[in-house]
Design a protein around this motif. Structure first.
Motif, PDB file in Angstrom:
ATOM      1  N   LYS A  14      19.369  51.372  34.883  1.00  0.00           N
ATOM      2  CA  LYS A  14      20.193  52.569  34.690  1.00  0.00           C
ATOM      3  C   LYS A  14      19.759  53.683  35.634  1.00  0.00           C
ATOM      4  N   LEU A  15      18.460  53.906  35.727  1.00  0.00           N
ATOM      5  CA  LEU A  15      17.939  54.971  36.582  1.00  0.00           C
ATOM      6  C   LEU A  15      18.211  54.693  38.056  1.00  0.00           C
ATOM      7  N   LEU A  16      18.054  53.456  38.486  1.00  0.00           N
ATOM      8  CA  LEU A  16      18.317  53.121  39.887  1.00  0.00           C
ATOM      9  C   LEU A  16      19.785  53.354  40.234  1.00  0.00           C
ATOM     10  N   GLY A  17      20.679  52.996  39.318  1.00  0.00           N
ATOM     11  CA  GLY A  17      22.091  53.257  39.544  1.00  0.00           C
ATOM     12  C   GLY A  17      22.372  54.751  39.641  1.00  0.00           C
ATOM     13  N   TYR A  18      21.740  55.509  38.771  1.00  0.00           N
ATOM     14  CA  TYR A  18      21.905  56.969  38.787  1.00  0.00           C
ATOM     15  C   TYR A  18      21.427  57.547  40.114  1.00  0.00           C
ATOM     16  N   ASP A  61      10.392  57.843  30.767  1.00  0.00           N
ATOM     17  CA  ASP A  61      11.623  57.654  29.994  1.00  0.00           C
ATOM     18  C   ASP A  61      12.831  57.919  30.881  1.00  0.00           C
ATOM     19  N   SER A  62      13.736  56.950  30.918  1.00  0.00           N
ATOM     20  CA  SER A  62      14.883  57.035  31.829  1.00  0.00           C
ATOM     21  C   SER A  62      15.751  58.256  31.555  1.00  0.00           C
ATOM     22  N   SER A  63      16.020  58.544  30.293  1.00  0.00           N
ATOM     23  CA  SER A  63      16.891  59.685  29.983  1.00  0.00           C
ATOM     24  C   SER A  63      16.227  61.004  30.329  1.00  0.00           C
ATOM     25  N   ALA A  64      14.928  61.127  30.052  1.00  0.00           N
ATOM     26  CA  ALA A  64      14.211  62.356  30.401  1.00  0.00           C
ATOM     27  C   ALA A  64      14.218  62.567  31.908  1.00  0.00           C
ATOM     28  N   ILE A  65      13.969  61.497  32.653  1.00  0.00           N
ATOM     29  CA  ILE A  65      13.969  61.594  34.117  1.00  0.00           C
ATOM     30  C   ILE A  65      15.347  62.001  34.621  1.00  0.00           C
ATOM     31  N   ILE A  66      16.392  61.399  34.066  1.00  0.00           N
ATOM     32  CA  ILE A  66      17.757  61.698  34.510  1.00  0.00           C
ATOM     33  C   ILE A  66      18.137  63.144  34.207  1.00  0.00           C
ATOM     34  N   ASP A  97      20.731  52.849  25.204  1.00  0.00           N
ATOM     35  CA  ASP A  97      19.268  52.744  25.190  1.00  0.00           C
ATOM     36  C   ASP A  97      18.707  52.209  23.879  1.00  0.00           C
ATOM     37  N   THR A  98      19.222  52.707  22.754  1.00  0.00           N
ATOM     38  CA  THR A  98      18.554  52.402  21.482  1.00  0.00           C
ATOM     39  C   THR A  98      19.281  51.388  20.614  1.00  0.00           C
ATOM     40  N   VAL A  99      20.540  51.105  20.931  1.00  0.00           N
ATOM     41  CA  VAL A  99      21.285  50.133  20.129  1.00  0.00           C
ATOM     42  C   VAL A  99      21.583  48.884  20.952  1.00  0.00           C
ATOM     43  N   PHE A 100      22.285  49.060  22.062  1.00  0.00           N
ATOM     44  CA  PHE A 100      22.705  47.921  22.878  1.00  0.00           C
ATOM     45  C   PHE A 100      21.503  47.254  23.546  1.00  0.00           C
ATOM     46  N   ALA A 101      20.619  48.053  24.140  1.00  0.00           N
ATOM     47  CA  ALA A 101      19.444  47.486  24.804  1.00  0.00           C
ATOM     48  C   ALA A 101      18.482  46.867  23.796  1.00  0.00           C
ATOM     49  N   ALA A 102      18.449  47.420  22.593  1.00  0.00           N
ATOM     50  CA  ALA A 102      17.577  46.845  21.571  1.00  0.00           C
ATOM     51  C   ALA A 102      18.046  45.456  21.171  1.00  0.00           C
ATOM     52  N   CYS A 103      19.360  45.283  21.045  1.00  0.00           N
ATOM     53  CA  CYS A 103      19.916  43.976  20.701  1.00  0.00           C
ATOM     54  C   CYS A 103      19.694  42.979  21.836  1.00  0.00           C
ATOM     55  N   THR A 158      30.250  58.381  34.846  1.00  0.00           N
ATOM     56  CA  THR A 158      29.221  59.265  34.306  1.00  0.00           C
ATOM     57  C   THR A 158      28.000  58.421  33.937  1.00  0.00           C
ATOM     58  N   LEU A 159      26.961  59.101  33.488  1.00  0.00           N
ATOM     59  CA  LEU A 159      25.769  58.420  32.995  1.00  0.00           C
ATOM     60  C   LEU A 159      26.114  57.410  31.901  1.00  0.00           C
ATOM     61  N   ALA A 160      27.156  57.693  31.128  1.00  0.00           N
ATOM     62  CA  ALA A 160      27.551  56.797  30.042  1.00  0.00           C
ATOM     63  C   ALA A 160      27.784  55.379  30.543  1.00  0.00           C
ATOM     64  N   ASP A 161      28.517  55.243  31.646  1.00  0.00           N
ATOM     65  CA  ASP A 161      28.829  53.914  32.175  1.00  0.00           C
ATOM     66  C   ASP A 161      27.570  53.181  32.633  1.00  0.00           C
ATOM     67  N   LEU A 162      26.683  53.884  33.304  1.00  0.00           N
ATOM     68  CA  LEU A 162      25.449  53.267  33.791  1.00  0.00           C
ATOM     69  C   LEU A 162      24.566  52.826  32.628  1.00  0.00           C
ATOM     70  N   ALA A 163      24.484  53.665  31.593  1.00  0.00           N
ATOM     71  CA  ALA A 163      23.601  53.381  30.462  1.00  0.00           C
ATOM     72  C   ALA A 163      24.057  52.173  29.649  1.00  0.00           C
ATOM     73  N   VAL A 164      25.367  52.038  29.476  1.00  0.00           N
ATOM     74  CA  VAL A 164      25.879  50.947  28.631  1.00  0.00           C
ATOM     75  C   VAL A 164      26.042  49.652  29.419  1.00  0.00           C
ATOM     76  N   ALA A 165      26.359  49.748  30.695  1.00  0.00           N
ATOM     77  CA  ALA A 165      26.525  48.523  31.493  1.00  0.00           C
ATOM     78  C   ALA A 165      25.188  47.858  31.799  1.00  0.00           C
ATOM     79  N   SER A 166      24.125  48.640  31.925  1.00  0.00           N
ATOM     80  CA  SER A 166      22.837  48.080  32.347  1.00  0.00           C
ATOM     81  C   SER A 166      22.314  46.966  31.436  1.00  0.00           C
TER      82      SER A 166
END
Length: 216
Positions: A14-18, A61-66, A97-103, A158-166
């Motif tokens: 996610k961060l690299l895409g951002y 943390d990716s979100s903090a860095i972003i 980050d906390t739901v999709f990536a956790a699964c 937006t960040l939303a697309d990067l976060a959920v697609a990753s």
């Protein structure tokens, strides 16, 4: 600027895409789980990735860095100024980050990371349970939520697309690619996001690495 992390981490991806979308120059320093690299440990006291060192300033943390980088490099904006759209982006970042990536992480860690990277048996029952019970609900929700614009929030990336697609790349590594017949909107949306110039070169490199790991 130095980014510490592994290409197979959805948070690093996610961060690299951002960074690519922003046009921010950086050096990727590869680290693994529990890596003792002193620069990484200084930037991430808890050993979580990604971590960043930017002219002496460190953050993990990716979100903090972003959010830090968005304040420092506001254009092009990947976190909208509009109140409603900003709230939606923050929600999707949290979902990714906390739901999709956790699964996906339960599947990827137990099927790939544990046996291939750590040399120990993974909890295959936990991976199977996540795939059978958690994943279908999340994909059904995502399929219903993707708007006609082809972007999760508004009419642009937006960040939303990067976060959920990753996290979807980790599903691919586990052999759980999105079925275009069952989830046509996810299939089209994720292909468009993951094939962007900001993401595609890193994903190609990641796929070559994973091919070697899985063949070994």
């Amino acid at each position: 600027m130095i980014i510490y992390g592994s290409l197979v981490s959805p948070f690093v991806r996610k961060l690299l895409g951002y960074l690519g979308e922003k046009g921010i120059e950086f050096e990727l320093q590869g680290v693994g789980i529990g890596d003792p690299d002193p620069g990484f440990r200084a930037a991430s006291p808890l050993g979580k990735m990604p971590a960043m060192e930017d002219d002496g300033f460190t953050l993990a943390d990716s979100s903090a860095i972003i959010h830090y980088l968005e304040a420092k490099h506001p254009e092009p904006a990947l976190i909208p100024a509009d109140a409603q759209e900003r709230g939606q982006v923050i929600w999707w970042d949290e979902f990714g980050d906390t739901v999709f990536a956790a699964c996906s992480g339960k599947m990827f860690f137990n099927r790939i990371v544990a046996p291939k990277f750590l040399g120990r048996e993974g909890d295959l029952a936990a991976a199977a349970l996540a795939e059978a019970e958690e994943l279908p609900k999340l994909l059904a929700y995502l399929e219903s939520a993707i708007p006609p614009s082809g972007f999760l929030v508004g009419d642009r990336l937006t960040l939303a697309d990067l976060a959920v697609a990753s996290p979807l790349m980790n599903l691919r590594h586990c052999g759980s690619s999105i079925d275009a017949a069952t989830h046509p909107k996810i299939a089209a949306w994720s292909e468009a996001i993951l094939s962007r110039p900001s993401m595609a070169p890193w994903i190609a490199k990641e796929q070559r690495m994973m091919a070697k790991v899985l063949a070994g």
